[in-house]
Design a protein around this motif. Structure first.
Motif, PDB file in Angstrom:
ATOM      1  N   MET A   1       0.835  -1.195   0.000  1.00 49.74           N
ATOM      2  CA  MET A   1       0.000   0.000   0.000  1.00 49.74           C
ATOM      3  C   MET A   1       0.868   1.242   0.000  1.00 49.74           C
ATOM      4  SD  MET A   1      -2.847   1.204   2.806  1.00 49.74           S
ATOM      5  CE  MET A   1      -3.946  -0.154   2.468  1.00 49.74           C
ATOM      6  N   LYS A   2       0.674   2.147  -0.941  1.00 46.96           N
ATOM      7  CA  LYS A   2       1.447   3.363  -1.031  1.00 46.96           C
ATOM      8  C   LYS A   2       1.013   4.322   0.076  1.00 46.96           C
ATOM      9  CE  LYS A   2       2.131   3.029  -6.017  1.00 46.96           C
ATOM     10  NZ  LYS A   2       1.912   3.694  -7.326  1.00 46.96           N
ATOM     11  N   GLU A   3       1.938   5.253   0.427  1.00 39.79           N
ATOM     12  CA  GLU A   3       1.640   6.173   1.515  1.00 39.79           C
ATOM     13  C   GLU A   3       0.404   7.000   1.193  1.00 39.79           C
ATOM     14  OE1 GLU A   3       3.876   9.486   4.314  1.00 39.79           O
ATOM     15  OE2 GLU A   3       4.879   8.714   2.514  1.00 39.79           O
ATOM     16  N   SER A   4       0.266   7.427  -0.091  1.00 42.36           N
ATOM     17  CA  SER A   4      -0.872   8.259  -0.474  1.00 42.36           C
ATOM     18  C   SER A   4      -2.193   7.505  -0.345  1.00 42.36           C
ATOM     19  CB  SER A   4      -0.692   8.763  -1.910  1.00 42.36           C
ATOM     20  OG  SER A   4      -0.599   7.668  -2.803  1.00 42.36           O
ATOM     21  N   GLU A   5      -2.139   6.167  -0.374  1.00 39.36           N
ATOM     22  CA  GLU A   5      -3.347   5.354  -0.294  1.00 39.36           C
ATOM     23  C   GLU A   5      -3.692   4.967   1.134  1.00 39.36           C
ATOM     24  OE1 GLU A   5      -2.379   2.065  -2.747  1.00 39.36           O
ATOM     25  OE2 GLU A   5      -2.697   3.112  -4.630  1.00 39.36           O
ATOM     26  N   ASP A   6      -2.806   5.230   2.076  1.00 38.87           N
ATOM     27  CA  ASP A   6      -3.060   4.869   3.471  1.00 38.87           C
ATOM     28  C   ASP A   6      -4.221   5.686   4.021  1.00 38.87           C
ATOM     29  OD1 ASP A   6      -1.003   3.112   3.406  1.00 38.87           O
ATOM     30  OD2 ASP A   6       0.447   4.408   4.413  1.00 38.87           O
ATOM     31  N   PRO A   7      -5.116   5.059   4.795  1.00 40.55           N
ATOM     32  CA  PRO A   7      -6.211   5.810   5.410  1.00 40.55           C
ATOM     33  C   PRO A   7      -5.691   6.856   6.389  1.00 40.55           C
ATOM     34  CG  PRO A   7      -6.097   3.569   6.264  1.00 40.55           C
ATOM     35  CD  PRO A   7      -5.150   3.621   5.112  1.00 40.55           C
ATOM     36  N   ALA A   8      -6.468   7.901   6.594  1.00 41.61           N
ATOM     37  CA  ALA A   8      -6.039   9.020   7.432  1.00 41.61           C
ATOM     38  C   ALA A   8      -5.758   8.582   8.868  1.00 41.61           C
ATOM     39  CB  ALA A   8      -7.097  10.115   7.403  1.00 41.61           C
ATOM     40  N   TRP A   9      -6.591   7.661   9.394  1.00 40.09           N
ATOM     41  CA  TRP A   9      -6.390   7.230  10.782  1.00 40.09           C
ATOM     42  C   TRP A   9      -5.054   6.526  10.959  1.00 40.09           C
ATOM     43  CZ3 TRP A   9      -5.546   2.112  11.772  1.00 40.09           C
ATOM     44  CH2 TRP A   9      -5.945   1.205  10.796  1.00 40.09           C
ATOM     45  N   LYS A  11      -2.311   7.025   9.052  1.00 34.68           N
ATOM     46  CA  LYS A  11      -1.253   8.034   8.943  1.00 34.68           C
ATOM     47  C   LYS A  11      -1.059   8.749  10.281  1.00 34.68           C
ATOM     48  CE  LYS A  11      -1.773   9.089   4.011  1.00 34.68           C
ATOM     49  NZ  LYS A  11      -2.109  10.144   3.023  1.00 34.68           N
ATOM     50  N   LYS A  12      -2.180   9.031  10.954  1.00 31.76           N
ATOM     51  CA  LYS A  12      -2.099   9.711  12.251  1.00 31.76           C
ATOM     52  C   LYS A  12      -1.369   8.851  13.272  1.00 31.76           C
ATOM     53  CE  LYS A  12      -4.939  12.257  15.562  1.00 31.76           C
ATOM     54  NZ  LYS A  12      -6.316  12.698  15.916  1.00 31.76           N
ATOM     55  N   ILE A  13      -1.677   7.554  13.302  1.00 29.85           N
ATOM     56  CA  ILE A  13      -0.992   6.647  14.229  1.00 29.85           C
ATOM     57  C   ILE A  13       0.479   6.516  13.868  1.00 29.85           C
ATOM     58  CG2 ILE A  13      -0.813   4.235  14.984  1.00 29.85           C
ATOM     59  CD1 ILE A  13      -3.832   4.043  14.814  1.00 29.85           C
ATOM     60  N   ARG A  14       0.764   6.345  12.575  1.00 30.31           N
ATOM     61  CA  ARG A  14       2.141   6.139  12.131  1.00 30.31           C
ATOM     62  C   ARG A  14       3.021   7.352  12.422  1.00 30.31           C
ATOM     63  NH1 ARG A  14       1.991   4.677   6.288  1.00 30.31           N
ATOM     64  NH2 ARG A  14       1.716   6.909   6.013  1.00 30.31           N
ATOM     65  N   ASN A  15       2.435   8.533  12.388  1.00 33.51           N
ATOM     66  CA  ASN A  15       3.202   9.755  12.649  1.00 33.51           C
ATOM     67  C   ASN A  15       3.337  10.058  14.131  1.00 33.51           C
ATOM     68  OD1 ASN A  15       3.588  10.243   9.908  1.00 33.51           O
ATOM     69  ND2 ASN A  15       1.670  11.381   9.735  1.00 33.51           N
ATOM     70  N   SER A  16       2.698   9.257  14.981  1.00 32.05           N
ATOM     71  CA  SER A  16       2.742   9.463  16.424  1.00 32.05           C
ATOM     72  C   SER A  16       3.561   8.355  17.079  1.00 32.05           C
ATOM     73  CB  SER A  16       1.317   9.457  16.995  1.00 32.05           C
ATOM     74  OG  SER A  16       1.326   9.300  18.394  1.00 32.05           O
ATOM     75  N   TRP A  17       4.615   8.715  17.783  1.00 32.90           N
ATOM     76  CA  TRP A  17       5.424   7.694  18.452  1.00 32.90           C
ATOM     77  C   TRP A  17       4.579   6.964  19.496  1.00 32.90           C
ATOM     78  CZ3 TRP A  17       6.156   7.401  23.667  1.00 32.90           C
ATOM     79  CH2 TRP A  17       5.876   8.549  24.431  1.00 32.90           C
ATOM     80  N   ALA A  18       3.668   7.693  20.174  1.00 36.63           N
ATOM     81  CA  ALA A  18       2.837   7.064  21.194  1.00 36.63           C
ATOM     82  C   ALA A  18       1.856   6.075  20.571  1.00 36.63           C
ATOM     83  CB  ALA A  18       2.082   8.132  21.989  1.00 36.63           C
ATOM     84  N   GLY A  19       1.291   6.428  19.413  1.00 37.53           N
ATOM     85  CA  GLY A  19       0.375   5.512  18.734  1.00 37.53           C
ATOM     86  C   GLY A  19       1.061   4.220  18.343  1.00 37.53           C
ATOM     87  N   LEU A  20       2.274   4.334  17.815  1.00 43.09           N
ATOM     88  CA  LEU A  20       3.050   3.149  17.449  1.00 43.09           C
ATOM     89  C   LEU A  20       3.377   2.313  18.684  1.00 43.09           C
ATOM     90  CD1 LEU A  20       5.500   4.835  14.907  1.00 43.09           C
ATOM     91  CD2 LEU A  20       3.697   3.198  14.332  1.00 43.09           C
ATOM     92  N   ALA A  21       3.746   2.997  19.777  1.00 44.68           N
ATOM     93  CA  ALA A  21       4.108   2.284  21.008  1.00 44.68           C
ATOM     94  C   ALA A  21       2.905   1.565  21.618  1.00 44.68           C
ATOM     95  CB  ALA A  21       4.718   3.253  22.017  1.00 44.68           C
ATOM     96  N   ILE A  22       1.711   2.175  21.534  1.00 47.32           N
ATOM     97  CA  ILE A  22       0.500   1.530  22.063  1.00 47.32           C
ATOM     98  C   ILE A  22       0.196   0.261  21.279  1.00 47.32           C
ATOM     99  CG2 ILE A  22      -2.002   1.762  22.277  1.00 47.32           C
ATOM    100  CD1 ILE A  22      -1.486   4.737  22.966  1.00 47.32           C
ATOM    101  N   LEU A  23       0.316   0.332  19.946  1.00 46.30           N
ATOM    102  CA  LEU A  23       0.109  -0.871  19.133  1.00 46.30           C
ATOM    103  C   LEU A  23       1.146  -1.940  19.473  1.00 46.30           C
ATOM    104  CD1 LEU A  23      -0.769   0.487  15.564  1.00 46.30           C
ATOM    105  CD2 LEU A  23      -2.294  -0.572  17.236  1.00 46.30           C
ATOM    106  N   TYR A  80       6.561   1.715   7.806  1.00 40.51           N
ATOM    107  CA  TYR A  80       7.645   2.658   7.526  1.00 40.51           C
ATOM    108  C   TYR A  80       7.720   2.876   6.022  1.00 40.51           C
ATOM    109  CZ  TYR A  80      12.236   4.879   7.951  1.00 40.51           C
ATOM    110  OH  TYR A  80      13.285   5.775   7.924  1.00 40.51           O
ATOM    111  N   PRO A  81       7.076   3.936   5.513  1.00 38.96           N
ATOM    112  CA  PRO A  81       6.947   4.140   4.063  1.00 38.96           C
ATOM    113  C   PRO A  81       8.262   4.173   3.296  1.00 38.96           C
ATOM    114  CG  PRO A  81       5.482   5.612   5.246  1.00 38.96           C
ATOM    115  CD  PRO A  81       6.348   4.964   6.280  1.00 38.96           C
TER     116      PRO A  81
END
Length: 344
Positions: A1-9, A11-23, A80-81
C-alpha cells in the motif's frame, strides 16, 4: 500500500510515536499471554523443564525468521513508508543489531523461565521494570530527558508494575511477590532487555527500523540456535533435545507462529517509535501492555480453567493488580502530556 493510499487514521498513528508504542504494547501483551500458554500446555517436559526452554528457543528462532519475512512483506512499507526491501545495510547497523540480538537471546531464555512458573499478567507486569534502567540511562548518560520531568511518570509505571506483579495478598500489610519473577525478570531479563533496547536505539537512529528489526532477530535466532546446540551437546542431551523438538513441533506450530508474528510486528512498531523519541519514553508506553495482560489472563482462565497453571486467587490480589494497571496508564498519560506536540 502506497503512503498516499493509506487511510487518514493510520497516517495519524504512524506519525505518532505514542500511537506506534501503544500498538506495540498490544502485540507484546498478546504474544506474552500466548508464550505462557505455550510453555504451560504445548512445549512441556516435566522431567527436564530446562530442555523445554531450549526447544522453544530453537523452534521459535526458526519460525520467527520465517514470520519476519511474512510481516515485512505484508506490513513493512505500511509501517515505515521509506522501506524499500531487505538490505545487507552497513556495518554499523549490523554491529548494533548483532549486540542487541545476542543480549536479547539471553533475556528471552529468562523470560521463558518465568513463563514456565508464573501467570501471564505477572510476566507482562514485571517485564515493565526495564523502564527503570532506561530512565537512568536517558537522564544520566544520554541526557535525552530531564530527570525532574520524567521522574513522576516513571515512578507511577514502576510502582504500578510492582502492584500488578503481586501473587498473594492476605491483608493490606501482608503480601507476596514471585521470587522467580523478581530474579528472572526484574534483575536479569529486564536488565538485559534494557541493554538491548539501548543498542537498538543507537542502531536505529539513522537506520531503517524494518531492516534493523529483521537483522536484530536474525542474530538473536543464530545466537539461540548455536547456544542451544552447543549446550545440549556439552550436557549430552542433544538426542533428547531433538526428540522433544520432533514430538512438539507439529502440535505447537500454530501457536509458535502466532507468537512470532506478534513479537516481530511489535518489535518493528517499537523501533519505528524509537526513531522519534527517547527509548525510556517508548518503554513507558510499552508498559501499558499490562492493561491488556491482566484482562486477557482473567478472560482466558475463566474460559479455560488451568490454562496457565495456578494463578493467584482472592479479590484483593486482582484489585491491587488492577490499581497497578491504572497507575501504569496514568504514568503513560502523564508522559504523553509532557511530550511536545511535534514529537507525538
Amino acid at each position: 500500500m502506497k503512503e498516499s493510499e493509506d487511510p487518514a487514521w493510520w497516517k495519524k498513528i504512524r506519525n505518532s510515536w505514542a500511537g506506534l508504542a501503544i500498538l506495540a504494547a498490544l502485540c507484546n501483551a498478546l504474544f506474552g499471554v500466548n508464550d505462557t500458554y505455550i510453555m504451560h500446555q504445548k512445549i512441556v517436559y516435566h522431567d527436564n523443564s530446562q530442555l523445554a526452554i531450549m526447544v522453544y528457543l530453537m523452534y521459535g528462532s526458526v519460525v520467527g525468521l520465517l514470520m519476519y519475512l511474512v510481516v515485512i512483506g505484508l506490513l513493512g512499507k505500511t509501517i515505515y513508508p521509506k522501506f524499500t526491501g531487505l538490505k545487507l545495510a552497513d556495518r554499523r547497523l549490523h554491529l548494533y543489531a548483532f549486540i542487541a540480538g545476542l543480549v536479547s537471546t539471553v533475556a528471552t531464555a529468562y523470560n521463558l523461565l518465568a513463563n514456565q512458573n508464573c501467570d501471564p499478567s505477572l510476566v507482562v507486569s514485571l517485564s515493565n521494570i526495564s523502564v527503570l534502567y532506561l530512565v537512568l540511562y536517558d537522564t544520566a548518560i544520554s541526557h535525552q530527558e530531564r530527570f525532574r520531568l520524567i521522574i513522576a511518570p516513571a515512578l507511577l509505571v514502576i510502582l504500578g508494575s510492582f502492584l500488578a506483579s503481586l501473587v498473594q495478598v492476605t491483608s493490606w500489610r501482608t503480601f507476596q511477590v514471585s521470587v522467580i519473577g523478581l530474579v528472572a525478570l526484574v534483575v536479569i531479563k529486564c536488565g538485559l532487555s534494557a541493554g538491548a533496547k539501548i543498542f537498538q536505539k543507537v542502531g536505529v537512529t539513522n537506520a531503517d527500523p524494518v531492516n534493523f528489526a529483521f537483522w536484530r532477530f536474525f542474530y538473536l535466532a543464530m545466537g539461540a540456535l548455536v547456544t542451544v546446540s552447543l549446550y545440549a551437546l556439552y550436557m549430552g542431551q542433544l538426542r533428547e533435545l531433538l526428540a522433544l523438538f520432533i514430538q512438539v513441533a507439529l502440535a505447537s506450530l500454530p501457536w509458535v507462529a502466532a507468537t512470532m508474528l506478534l513479537a516481530n510486528l511489535g518489535n518493528i512498531l517499537e523501533l519505528t517509535a524509537q526513531k522519534k523519541v527517547s527509548v525510556s519514553r517508548v518503554s513507558m508506553v510499552l508498559s501499558g501492555q499490562v492493561l491488556f495482560g491482566v484482562p486477557l489472563t482473567l478472560a482466558a482462565t475463566a474460559l479455560w480453567p488451568g490454562i496457565f497453571g495456578e494463578i493467584p486467587i482472592g479479590w484483593l490480589v486482582w484489585l491491587l493488580r488492577g490499581i497497578g494497571a491504572i497507575m501504569i496508564f496514568g504514568g503513560c498519560f502523564l508522559l504523553h502530556r509532557l511530550t511536545p506536540a511535534d514529537e507525538r
